[in-house]
Design an enzyme around this catalytic site. Structure first.
Site, PDB file in Angstrom:
ATOM      1  N   ARG A 239      49.502  35.004  37.232  1.00 29.43           N
ATOM      2  CA  ARG A 239      50.803  35.630  37.041  1.00 29.43           C
ATOM      3  C   ARG A 239      51.854  34.686  37.611  1.00 29.43           C
ATOM      4  O   ARG A 239      51.640  34.072  38.668  1.00 29.43           O
ATOM      5  CB  ARG A 239      50.873  36.985  37.759  1.00 29.43           C
ATOM      6  CG  ARG A 239      50.100  38.107  37.066  1.00 29.43           C
ATOM      7  CD  ARG A 239      50.751  38.520  35.748  1.00 29.43           C
ATOM      8  NE  ARG A 239      50.092  39.646  35.103  1.00 29.43           N
ATOM      9  CZ  ARG A 239      49.168  39.528  34.137  1.00 29.43           C
ATOM     10  NH1 ARG A 239      48.773  38.347  33.726  1.00 29.43           N
ATOM     11  NH2 ARG A 239      48.649  40.620  33.590  1.00 29.43           N
ATOM     12  N   GLU A 268      59.355  35.987  33.000  1.00 28.08           N
ATOM     13  CA  GLU A 268      58.842  35.739  31.641  1.00 28.08           C
ATOM     14  C   GLU A 268      59.714  36.473  30.645  1.00 28.08           C
ATOM     15  O   GLU A 268      59.976  37.654  30.856  1.00 28.08           O
ATOM     16  CB  GLU A 268      57.400  36.244  31.530  1.00 28.08           C
ATOM     17  CG  GLU A 268      56.443  35.243  32.067  1.00 28.08           C
ATOM     18  CD  GLU A 268      54.979  35.591  31.837  1.00 28.08           C
ATOM     19  OE1 GLU A 268      54.675  36.347  30.896  1.00 28.08           O
ATOM     20  OE2 GLU A 268      54.160  35.097  32.610  1.00 28.08           O
ATOM     21  N   HIS A 287      52.343  32.315  27.850  1.00 26.47           N
ATOM     22  CA  HIS A 287      51.396  33.387  28.219  1.00 26.47           C
ATOM     23  C   HIS A 287      50.416  33.683  27.075  1.00 26.47           C
ATOM     24  O   HIS A 287      50.389  34.796  26.538  1.00 26.47           O
ATOM     25  CB  HIS A 287      52.156  34.656  28.650  1.00 26.47           C
ATOM     26  CG  HIS A 287      51.340  35.550  29.541  1.00 26.47           C
ATOM     27  ND1 HIS A 287      51.887  36.341  30.524  1.00 26.47           N
ATOM     28  CD2 HIS A 287      49.998  35.772  29.603  1.00 26.47           C
ATOM     29  CE1 HIS A 287      50.930  37.025  31.135  1.00 26.47           C
ATOM     30  NE2 HIS A 287      49.763  36.694  30.588  1.00 26.47           N
TER      31      HIS A 287
HETATM   32  C1  DGY Z   1      46.090  40.011  30.989  1.00 31.81           C
HETATM   33  O1  DGY Z   1      45.327  40.641  30.223  1.00 31.81           O
HETATM   34  O2  DGY Z   1      46.386  40.436  32.097  1.00 31.81           O
HETATM   35  C2  DGY Z   1      46.575  38.682  30.528  1.00 31.81           C
HETATM   36  O3  DGY Z   1      47.567  38.157  31.336  1.00 31.81           O
HETATM   37  C3  DGY Z   1      47.056  38.725  29.094  1.00 31.81           C
HETATM   38  O4  DGY Z   1      45.957  38.735  28.298  1.00 31.81           O
END
Ligand code: DGY
Length: 326
Positions: A239, A268, A287
């Site tokens: 993240r 983001e 992402h």
């Molecule tokens: C998640 O699933 O948490 C990812 O960041 C996106 O697929």
């Protein structure tokens, strides 16, 4: 009897929608951008179930706007830092997520970023397209070897362990740091448990696989970047806010570290005036680490399975707050 009412906050793979349609009367938000907050607060009114994404803020206000009949919130992602789980638990609402199915896809992509940063693939592509490739250059585009280097894995859950598996194929020394130790797994993956500072000091590549929590927010800050090798490459597919973006800019622009490859940013999407975008020694992907056909189909199917279970009062197959069932 009328079918339960569900709102799906974006177009998701058809397999998931098909399953959701069998269980409910669904409305799907068709816009490529997420529903604005005020629209979402309207849409949730009177719902029985919500199928959402990591781009939606799911908090107490939204749950209360939905009403007491809301039976389930199913998120099509493994991470759920956008969801106020405590507020859901307090209201007896189970939250579903999609663990497991994106492990390899995400580790594959983190590996792609690692290799691309080390071997400067993106820079090379830009150079070619700009018409700058005039000859073979003996000292052009040099980068570090991946084979035989030291990989530091921060967060040794499924995806972190997936990175250790990949590193074995490259004869790498593997260090890991996590709040918990995995004695059996570390032995089988030939990974060495160290504290975070040691990992940062000794690694050639540092890859982040932690959840985002108050403890991991800006885990990589100025002082931690200063511990790293000047040749170090950092990869983040976890993240964005696990890294302090200003500290990252300082580290990359001052040469405190060599390169970064990110799939996630804070915020983001990254703002177009973010100074990180002025640097050449960074790759930023939007992402997409879990974005394979197969994985997104599985995530959608799993999210629909959690949704259906929640609507009929069954236990969600993958529930992040099982305490609601106690
Ligand atoms: C998640 O699933 O948490 C990812 O960041 C996106 O697929």
């Amino acid at each position: 009897m009328p079918k339960p009412k569900v709102f799906v906050t974006r177009l998701i793979p058809e397999k998931g929608l098909e399953l959701a349609r069998q269980a409910a009367d669904i409305e799907v938000w068709q816009d490529p951008l997420p529903p604005p907050r005020e629209v979402l607060l309207e849409k949730v009114k009177g719902l029985d179930g919500l199928l959402c994404l990591l781009t939606d803020k799911i908090d107490a206000t939204l749950m209360d706007a939905a009403g007491r009949q809301l039976k389930v919130i199913s998120q099509m992602a493994v991470g759920y830092d956008n969801v106020d789980v405590a507020a859901a638990t307090q209201r007896g609402i189970p939250i579903g997520n999609t663990p497991g199915v994106l492990t390899d896809t995400t580790a594959d992509f983190a590996w792609t970023l690692l290799m691309s940063a080390a071997r400067r693939v993106v820079e090379g592509d830009k150079f070619t397209r700009a018409g700058k490739w005039k000859t073979w250059g003996p000292i052009d585009f040099l980068g570090p070897d991946v084979s035989g280097a030291t990989l530091g894995i921060v967060g040794f859950g499924r995806i972190g362990q997936g990175m250790a598996k990949r590193a074995a194929g490259f004869d790498m020394r593997v260090l890991y740091y996590d709040v918990q130790r995995y004695p059996i797994v570390e032995k089988s993956l030939n990974a060495e448990y160290v504290d975070l500072e040691t990992l940062l000091r000794e690694s050639d590549f540092v890859t982040l696989h932690t959840v985002l929590s108050p403890e991991t927010h800006h885990l990589l800050n100025n002082s931690r970047f200063n511990l790293m090798k000047r040749s170090a490459i950092i990869i983040n597919t976890a993240r964005g806010p696990v890294i302090d973006p200003q500290a990252l800019y300082r580290a990359l622009s001052s040469g405190a570290i060599a390169y970064a490859a990110l799939d996630v940013t804070e915020p983001e999407p990254i703002r177009m005036d973010d100074p990180l975008l002025t640097l050449d020694n960074i790759i930023i992907a939007p992402h997409i680490a879990s974005a394979s056909f197969q994985t997104r189909n599985k995530m959608a199917t799993m999210a629909a399975a959690n949704l259906s279970a929640g609507l009929t009062g069954e236990r969600l197959p993958t529930c992040v707050n099982p305490e609601v069932y106690r």
